[in-house]
Enzyme design. Structure first.
Site, PDB file in Angstrom:
ATOM      1  CD  GLN A 171       5.125   0.971   3.119  1.00 63.35           C
ATOM      2  OE1 GLN A 171       4.453   0.727   2.124  1.00 63.35           O
ATOM      3  NE2 GLN A 171       4.913   0.358   4.264  1.00 63.35           N
ATOM      4  CG  HIS A 193       4.931   2.113  -1.573  1.00 58.63           C
ATOM      5  ND1 HIS A 193       3.748   2.807  -1.461  1.00 58.63           N
ATOM      6  CD2 HIS A 193       4.596   0.799  -1.562  1.00 58.63           C
ATOM      7  CE1 HIS A 193       2.737   1.960  -1.390  1.00 58.63           C
ATOM      8  NE2 HIS A 193       3.221   0.733  -1.453  1.00 58.63           N
ATOM      9  CG  ASP A 235       1.654  -0.619  -4.693  1.00 57.85           C
ATOM     10  OD1 ASP A 235       0.899  -0.802  -5.668  1.00 57.85           O
ATOM     11  OD2 ASP A 235       1.528  -1.245  -3.616  1.00 57.85           O
ATOM     12  CD  GLU A 270       3.778  -3.645  -4.803  1.00 60.50           C
ATOM     13  OE1 GLU A 270       3.055  -4.210  -3.954  1.00 60.50           O
ATOM     14  OE2 GLU A 270       4.810  -3.010  -4.488  1.00 60.50           O
ATOM     15  CG  ASP A 304       0.542  -6.448  -3.651  1.00 58.55           C
ATOM     16  OD1 ASP A 304       0.268  -7.443  -2.954  1.00 58.55           O
ATOM     17  OD2 ASP A 304       0.434  -5.288  -3.245  1.00 58.55           O
ATOM     18  CD  GLN A 326       4.209  -6.902  -1.189  1.00 56.83           C
ATOM     19  OE1 GLN A 326       4.214  -6.678   0.016  1.00 56.83           O
ATOM     20  NE2 GLN A 326       3.613  -6.111  -2.037  1.00 56.83           N
ATOM     21  CE  LYS A 328       0.394  -6.258   1.019  1.00 57.31           C
ATOM     22  NZ  LYS A 328      -0.110  -5.350  -0.016  1.00 57.31           N
TER      23      LYS A 328
END
Length: 411
Positions: A171, A193, A235, A270, A304, A326, A328
């Site tokens: 990222q 990312h 994202d 994302e 996410d 994801q 997380k």
């Protein structure tokens, strides 16, 4: 070999804890800092240094194995636990967890996790506690058995020891162009990312974001080795919904058009929209996935927000509300639940991204590598921090060492 004592140590996270609500509301940046008042309860400023707390298990042979309790960058958002408070976390840990840990047989790591986190009539422990303590318990089992954590977790899942690497996702943070060059030169599997977390980065009807996606693809063409075609993963923190439309069909059409502009790559988006709750997100993401599948096979939706715990992930899987989920890790808590979530997604034919956060520590990142390997994740995050080199080094080297150790025992 038993656990004889529990100790604690202050720790630093790799980035910051950020108030997502305040950033979405347009708080101005001043260098690295954000100006203005926070909006999310628990924050004293919009951006705070990420703090963590190490927990060490002192074993009979004198060895100390560690885990790091830490939260995610956007704490308190989308159903997540509040921003991390080391003093409060240590107090809860001493009262409810330490008495359970003393005297445990170290080799029984996965079973010890279940015992340590059983809460009966009491509220569930803060997930940061589950996260750090499970790291330490799994490392204790690996130490006692003289194997890797990956082998401990794989055995608990009923799987053979891993032998193949997991693709790594890097990222960029806000250094959104230099970081891409670094990723390309290092041939990262999945990038960048992009941190598309504000109106300025998304642009009017997505224009700035579209330009950035095309720039990334062009930069790969200019700098990349022949045949290098990484997955493009962005994202967008709900900004397709905020800056374009939250209608599922319109979201799918926007993403399909974007995928057509970078035809040499698979595109992963994302959090295209934040629908405000788990139920609404699942319903609408399932509709986006269905619509997108009818438009292109070159784009994927990554879940996410509101997809935090194992129960949340199982609900997304059941509804097929993402192409990739994801997992997380600090939001899931117990690392064995992360392993179960990855396995469940893969068995359902859904991508399992062993993620996490820039706010984590080097120690928690290394533990996650073993879980990703054991459960056969489809990708994992280079962490901690928002720099490319550090996270890639920590995660990539840990993976290589673990696989080398496992291979050596097989030969």
């Amino acid at each position: 070999m038993h656990i004889e004592k529990v100790i604690f140590a202050p720790a630093r996270g790799g980035f910051f804890y950020d108030d997502q609500a305040a950033i979405r509301a347009g708080r101005e940046m001043d260098g690295v800092a954000y100006l203005g008042e926070p909006l999310t309860p628990g924050f004293t400023s919009v951006r705070e240094p990420a703090r963590a707390l190490g927990i060490g298990l002192v074993l009979e042979d004198g060895a100390v194995v560690w885990g790091d309790m830490v939260s995610v960058q956007y704490s308190g958002a989308a159903g997540r636990d509040p921003v991390f408070d080391p003093r409060a976390i240590e107090a809860v840990c001493r009262a409810r967890v330490v008495p359970q840990l003393i005297g445990m047989e170290a080799a029984a790591g996965p079973d010890n996790c279940a015992r340590a986190f059983a809460h009966g009539d009491e509220p569930r422990l803060p997930l940061a506690i589950e996260y750090g303590v499970s790291q330490a318990l799994l490392r204790a089992a690996a130490h006692a058995r003289r194997v890797t954590v990956a082998e401990v977790v794989a055995e608990a899942l009923g799987l053979p020891a891993p032998g193949e690497p997991v693709p790594i996702f890097a990222q960029s943070g806000d250094d959104r162009r230099n970081a891409v060059d670094t990723m390309i030169l290092k041939q990262v599997d999945i990038l960048p990312h992009g941190l598309i977390n504000s109106a300025g980065k998304f642009g009017a009807d997505g224009a700035a974001f579209i330009d950035y996606v095309r720039w990334v693809a062009g930069r790969i063409e200019a700098l990349g080795a022949p045949g290098y075609r990484p997955v493009l993963h962005f994202d967008v923190y709900g900004w397709i919904g905020l800056g374009h439309s939250d209608d599922p069909r319109a979201v799918a059409e926007f993403i399909a058009r974007l995928a057509a502009r970078v035809p040499d790559h698979t595109l992963q988006i994302e959090c295209p929209v934040d629908y405000g709750s788990r139920a609404a997100t699942i319903e609408n993401y399932a509709a986006i996935v269905e619509a997108l599948d009818g438009l292109t096979d070159k784009a994927r939706i990554v879940a996410d927000e509101h997809c935090n715990t194992l129960a949340d992930i199982e609900a997304f899987i059941a509804a097929r509300a993402a192409h990739v989920i994801q997992v997380k890790t600090p939001d899931v808590g117990d690392l064995m639940d992360t392993a179960r979530a990855i396995r469940a997604a893969r068995e359902a034919g859904i991508g399992a991204y062993c993620g996490g956060t820039s706010a984590e520590t080097d120690h928690s990142a290394r533990a996650c590598v073993h879980v990703a390997l054991a459960a056969r994740a489809s990708m994992m995050l280079a962490k901690p921090g928002m720099g490319v080199n550090e996270g890639l080094t920590i995660v990539g080297n840990e993976q290589a060492r673990a696989l080398a150790q496992i291979a050596a025992r097989r030969s």
